[in-house]
Design a protein around this motif. Sequence first.
Motif, PDB file in Angstrom:
ATOM      1  N   ASP A 197      32.489  38.478  43.581  1.00  0.00           N
ATOM      2  CA  ASP A 197      33.907  37.432  43.093  1.00  0.00           C
ATOM      3  C   ASP A 197      33.492  38.367  41.460  1.00  0.00           C
ATOM      4  O   ASP A 197      35.163  38.380  41.403  1.00  0.00           O
ATOM      5  CB  ASP A 197      33.529  36.088  42.368  1.00  0.00           C
ATOM      6  CG  ASP A 197      33.465  34.789  43.904  1.00  0.00           C
ATOM      7  OD1 ASP A 197      34.591  35.738  44.457  1.00  0.00           O
ATOM      8  OD2 ASP A 197      32.741  34.400  43.759  1.00  0.00           O
ATOM      9  N   ILE A 198      32.629  38.874  41.621  1.00  0.00           N
ATOM     10  CA  ILE A 198      32.650  39.623  40.069  1.00  0.00           C
ATOM     11  C   ILE A 198      31.585  41.346  40.547  1.00  0.00           C
ATOM     12  O   ILE A 198      30.948  40.757  40.643  1.00  0.00           O
ATOM     13  CB  ILE A 198      31.476  39.089  39.044  1.00  0.00           C
ATOM     14  CG1 ILE A 198      32.657  37.901  38.593  1.00  0.00           C
ATOM     15  CG2 ILE A 198      31.480  39.727  37.957  1.00  0.00           C
ATOM     16  CD1 ILE A 198      31.053  36.556  37.498  1.00  0.00           C
ATOM     17  N   THR A 199      32.469  42.271  39.956  1.00  0.00           N
ATOM     18  CA  THR A 199      31.597  43.367  40.833  1.00  0.00           C
ATOM     19  C   THR A 199      31.272  44.439  39.102  1.00  0.00           C
ATOM     20  O   THR A 199      32.377  44.444  38.424  1.00  0.00           O
ATOM     21  CB  THR A 199      32.138  44.037  41.662  1.00  0.00           C
ATOM     22  OG1 THR A 199      32.859  43.900  42.861  1.00  0.00           O
ATOM     23  CG2 THR A 199      31.913  45.562  41.823  1.00  0.00           C
ATOM     24  N   TYR A 200      29.860  45.056  38.810  1.00  0.00           N
ATOM     25  CA  TYR A 200      29.932  45.699  38.234  1.00  0.00           C
ATOM     26  C   TYR A 200      29.582  46.983  38.705  1.00  0.00           C
ATOM     27  O   TYR A 200      29.331  47.440  39.625  1.00  0.00           O
ATOM     28  CB  TYR A 200      28.193  45.773  37.496  1.00  0.00           C
ATOM     29  CG  TYR A 200      27.841  43.918  36.647  1.00  0.00           C
ATOM     30  CD1 TYR A 200      27.870  43.835  34.826  1.00  0.00           C
ATOM     31  CD2 TYR A 200      28.190  42.856  37.050  1.00  0.00           C
ATOM     32  CE1 TYR A 200      27.609  42.772  34.192  1.00  0.00           C
ATOM     33  CE2 TYR A 200      28.176  41.603  36.239  1.00  0.00           C
ATOM     34  CZ  TYR A 200      28.335  41.861  34.629  1.00  0.00           C
ATOM     35  OH  TYR A 200      28.280  40.723  33.905  1.00  0.00           O
ATOM     36  N   SER A 201      30.632  47.653  37.156  1.00  0.00           N
ATOM     37  CA  SER A 201      30.568  48.975  38.216  1.00  0.00           C
ATOM     38  C   SER A 201      30.990  50.261  36.353  1.00  0.00           C
ATOM     39  O   SER A 201      30.936  49.591  35.473  1.00  0.00           O
ATOM     40  CB  SER A 201      31.867  49.372  39.379  1.00  0.00           C
ATOM     41  OG  SER A 201      31.131  50.923  39.746  1.00  0.00           O
ATOM     42  N   THR A 202      31.182  51.079  36.974  1.00  0.00           N
ATOM     43  CA  THR A 202      31.639  51.955  35.757  1.00  0.00           C
ATOM     44  C   THR A 202      32.967  52.819  36.096  1.00  0.00           C
ATOM     45  O   THR A 202      33.555  52.065  37.017  1.00  0.00           O
ATOM     46  CB  THR A 202      30.877  53.602  36.025  1.00  0.00           C
ATOM     47  OG1 THR A 202      31.325  54.181  37.216  1.00  0.00           O
ATOM     48  CG2 THR A 202      29.794  53.399  35.172  1.00  0.00           C
TER      49      THR A 202
END
Length: 286
Positions: A197-202
């Motif tokens: 549901d939530i993706t951390y990335s650059t």
Amino acid sequence: MNFVTDDYRLTSIKSSKEILNGLDATVYKCIGGYRGRQSITTKLLQEAERIHENAGKLREMSTESLRIRLQQFKSQFRRKPSSFDQHLTDALSAIVEASSRTLGIRPYVVQIAGALALYKGYIAEMATGEGKTLTASLAAIIRGWSGFPCHVITVNDYLASRDAQKLEPLYSFCAVTVGSVTSTMQPHERAKGYQNDITYSTAKEVTADFLRDRLALGSNQAFERRQIQILSGNLIDKDDRVVTRGIHTAIIDEADSLLIDEAVTPLIISQKQTNEPFSKACMAAS
């Protein structure tokens, strides 16, 4: 989630408005100044005060009851997102209490106000040490409830991985999944990260993966063409090389750096192609 909606989201992008100049730019600047007036900040802080107060009343609620309440908010938001604003105060109050129980951190009023600003589409300026990481997570949970992709954009791989792991207990309690995508990951690992549901990335990783997916789809980049191919039986599923779910919401850390300083450098991506005339010319020359 409807599979047709998911497929449309895969390559859908929002068109950028033309940059204004002259008198139009002056008028637009005045409108922007009005939208960012001090009274907006005051209203956000007042609403945050109410949320903080309501969250305190939930301390006597059992953990299981709080979990069920959060799941109900998720179901309600997923069914009808347009009507969720009226439940925003109660939902954020429950999330604040969840943060206290899962992370041992109770968000301050200024953090709640920051989350409200992000949810409403404003840029929130916070000083170092005011807790931007937790602030972003409060808004991300609500966006994650929608079922559409929510990306939290950080400045480097380390922060993306660290924040996703650190906040996982809160996200799990609030019935959303979280993952991260970093530069060292293989395609199958990236696909797994984007399925959350939530993706951390650059910014670099998210935009590059989105562009690579469009290259992988080739002539089926257009949503309408994919649907025709599916209806005709020529396309069963998306290309295995596609890793993202598309783009929908981005919560950006260090927005001034990313959207102004780094925006001057274009992201360039290429694909191998056969150049038959050039190959024949080389053969003839040899």
